[in-house]
Design an enzyme around this catalytic site. Structure first.
Site, PDB file in Angstrom:
ATOM      1  N   GLY A 107      -5.824  -3.381  -8.541  1.00 28.61           N
ATOM      2  CA  GLY A 107      -6.934  -2.462  -8.304  1.00 28.61           C
ATOM      3  C   GLY A 107      -6.436  -1.150  -7.723  1.00 28.61           C
ATOM      4  O   GLY A 107      -6.942  -0.071  -8.061  1.00 28.61           O
ATOM      5  N   ASP A 162      -7.688  -7.459   4.185  1.00 28.32           N
ATOM      6  CA  ASP A 162      -6.717  -8.277   3.445  1.00 28.32           C
ATOM      7  C   ASP A 162      -6.237  -9.495   4.252  1.00 28.32           C
ATOM      8  O   ASP A 162      -5.639 -10.410   3.687  1.00 28.32           O
ATOM      9  CB  ASP A 162      -5.512  -7.425   3.028  1.00 28.32           C
ATOM     10  CG  ASP A 162      -5.892  -6.389   1.977  1.00 28.32           C
ATOM     11  OD1 ASP A 162      -6.912  -6.574   1.276  1.00 28.32           O
ATOM     12  OD2 ASP A 162      -5.181  -5.367   1.867  1.00 28.32           O
ATOM     13  N   ARG A 180       1.594   4.291  -3.092  1.00 26.92           N
ATOM     14  CA  ARG A 180       1.354   5.716  -2.839  1.00 26.92           C
ATOM     15  C   ARG A 180       2.618   6.553  -3.024  1.00 26.92           C
ATOM     16  O   ARG A 180       2.581   7.617  -3.632  1.00 26.92           O
ATOM     17  CB  ARG A 180       0.792   5.891  -1.426  1.00 26.92           C
ATOM     18  CG  ARG A 180      -0.666   5.411  -1.347  1.00 26.92           C
ATOM     19  CD  ARG A 180      -1.041   5.101   0.083  1.00 26.92           C
ATOM     20  NE  ARG A 180      -2.465   4.863   0.245  1.00 26.92           N
ATOM     21  CZ  ARG A 180      -3.074   3.694   0.032  1.00 26.92           C
ATOM     22  NH1 ARG A 180      -2.370   2.646  -0.401  1.00 26.92           N
ATOM     23  NH2 ARG A 180      -4.377   3.557   0.224  1.00 26.92           N
ATOM     24  N   SER A 224       0.832  -1.210   0.000  1.00 30.34           N
ATOM     25  CA  SER A 224       0.000   0.000   0.000  1.00 30.34           C
ATOM     26  C   SER A 224       0.864   1.257   0.000  1.00 30.34           C
ATOM     27  O   SER A 224       0.593   2.215  -0.720  1.00 30.34           O
ATOM     28  CB  SER A 224      -0.900   0.033   1.237  1.00 30.34           C
ATOM     29  OG  SER A 224      -1.877  -0.967   1.140  1.00 30.34           O
ATOM     30  N   ARG A 277      -3.540 -13.823  -2.284  1.00 27.73           N
ATOM     31  CA  ARG A 277      -3.782 -14.036  -0.850  1.00 27.73           C
ATOM     32  C   ARG A 277      -4.412 -15.406  -0.582  1.00 27.73           C
ATOM     33  O   ARG A 277      -4.235 -15.970   0.499  1.00 27.73           O
ATOM     34  CB  ARG A 277      -4.619 -12.895  -0.268  1.00 27.73           C
ATOM     35  CG  ARG A 277      -3.904 -11.554  -0.384  1.00 27.73           C
ATOM     36  CD  ARG A 277      -4.279 -10.551   0.672  1.00 27.73           C
ATOM     37  NE  ARG A 277      -3.836  -9.224   0.273  1.00 27.73           N
ATOM     38  CZ  ARG A 277      -2.593  -8.744   0.447  1.00 27.73           C
ATOM     39  NH1 ARG A 277      -1.678  -9.458   1.061  1.00 27.73           N
ATOM     40  NH2 ARG A 277      -2.277  -7.533   0.033  1.00 27.73           N
TER      41      ARG A 277
END
Ligand code: S3P
Length: 423
Positions: free
Chosen positions: A89, A309, A24, A20, A382
């Site tokens: 995504g 998650d 970013r 994540s 996952r």
């Protein structure tokens, strides 16, 4: 990939950078002034998709000896081809926010799994801000975005999604005035922290976050902390064995991501946190899990959002708990890289477990013994990793089919797992 039962989990690990945060930092570096230098960037294919897209948008991205340098641009370049988001995504949704504010048209596409995922959640607010976003496939990818001068909006998100929140805040950087997002439940706050690290002024009160545009970003230097969602597979594996002793160093411990630690404690594991420090607003530290033990737990509401998650691996080890695990309010699991509720239920049953599949979750009774089986990853990273963990405590071998999906977030997973398993 064949997984044989284990006796114990022992050792010490450092994990590749959080997915994540890597997404970013790369996206914000692309629109920041100067060269951003990052180490321990995620090794997963998803973050490589983000880097590929920002290269297509004219940014120079150099990688050498584990160091990544991204040179930002005042304005992004018009891409020659459709931007390839792969399986990611996060790439498609968050980058849409930045592209909405560029004054050119472009296309974004993804692989088969991404092409099934809902995009209306970002299309609607970005349209309200003035961008044109269309799709020939209803609300699914591919997307065609015509960026514009944006207007600021106030947006109450109907779904709790950090990706949607980020897309709106990123678009808000290019809009004149105050763009505000309100979230129904608190989601991961990496975008807020990253924006501040890149020099953006941002306001936050409870579940409302606002940014005043236009604002300029400045390059940063950072080491990306270890991926806490990847650590979940090792922690859950260690939790299965009473004699486990596992240390994970340099790990991201942001409270909006660390709910798994609370759940494992509630289940009876002993977890200690050491060497806590802050890096660009993110908490980082070492954790030690000793003495695996599993009671039972119900996960619902805000906790389901915080653990989204990690729910597949928690469900995968649930039969080995004493009292079982119930997961509610997690309908979002059905629109991830796969329908994770259906796939978890199918694979648990393949291993001989009893479980109840519900529209918004699962109920898995405890105290069950499982046998090794052929596991279908459904191409979902996952799911592949979650069932490799379940297989460690089953009777006999399991075969994880489509195990290569792990490369999406964690290519080193199976090798690192072998390194801490005792047989
Ligand atoms: C992510 C947010 C979550 C999560 C995904 C990464 C992020 O998705 O499932 O793996 O980095 O913001 P949603 O925003 O769709 O809940």
């Amino acid at each position: 990939m064949i997984i044989r039962p284990a006796r114990n989990i022992l050792g010490s690990l450092r994990l590749p950078g959080d997915k994540s945060i890597s997404h970013r930092y790369a996206m914000l570096a692309a629109i920041a002034q100067g060269a951003t230098r990052l180490t321990n960037f995620s090794t997963g294919a998803d973050c490589a998709s983000t880097l590929g897209c920002i290269r297509q948008l004219g940014c120079t991205v150099r990688s050498e000896d584990g160091r990544l340098e991204i040179k930002g641009r005042e304005t992004l370049a018009v891409p020659a081809d459709s931007l390839d988001c792969g399986n990611s995504g996060s790439t498609m949704r968050m980058l849409s926010g930045i592209l909405a504010g560029q004054e050119f048209a472009c296309d974004l596409h993804g692989d088969e799994s991404l092409s099934r995922r809902p995009m209306a959640r970002v299309m609607l607010p970005l349209r309200q801000m003035g961008a044109t976003i269309t799709s020939a496939a209803g609300d699914r990818p591919p997307l065609h975005i015509v960026g514009r001068k944006l207007r600021a909006i106030e947006y109450a998100m109907p779904v709790a999604s950090a990706q949607v929140k980020s897309a709106i805040l990123f678009a808000g950087l290019f809009a004149k005035g105050c763009t505000a997002v309100e979230e129904p439940y608190r989601t991961r706050d990496h975008s807020e922290l990253a924006l501040r690290a890149f020099g953006v002024e941002l306001e936050k009160s409870r579940n409302r976050i606002s940014v005043r545009g236009p604002q300029k970003l400045h390059a940063i230097e950072a080491r990306i902390p270890g991926d806490i969602s990847s650590s979940a597979f090792f922690l859950c594996a260690a939790a299965l064995f009473a004699e486990s002793n596992l240390v994970i160093e340099g790990l991201l411990l942001n409270p909006t991501r660390a709910a798994l630690l609370d759940v494992l404690r509630m289940l009876g594991c002993r977890i200690s946190v050491l060497n806590l420090e802050e890096q660009h607003g993110e908490l980082v530290g070492a954790i030690k899990l000793e003495h695996g033990k599993l009671g039972g737990v119900t996960i619902a509401g805000a906790q389901s959002v915080a653990l989204i998650d990690e729910l597949p691996v928690l469900a995968a080890i649930a039969p080995y708990t004493r009292d079982g695990v119930e997961i509610r309010d997690a309908k979002e699991l059905r629109v991830k890289e796969s329908d994770r509720i259906a796939l978890v239920a199918r694979n648990l049953r393949a291993m001989g477990a009893e479980c109840e599949e519900r529209e918004d979750g699962l109920r898995v009774p405890g105290n069950q013994s499982l046998h090794g089986a052929g596991i279908d990853s459904g191409g979902d990273h996952r799911i592949a990793m979650a069932f490799a963990v379940a297989a460690l405590h089953a009777q006999g071998e399991s075969e994880i089919r489509g195990a290569e999906a792990a490369r999406i977030s964690f290519p080193e997973f199976f090798e690192m797992l072998e390194g801490v398993v005792e047989r």
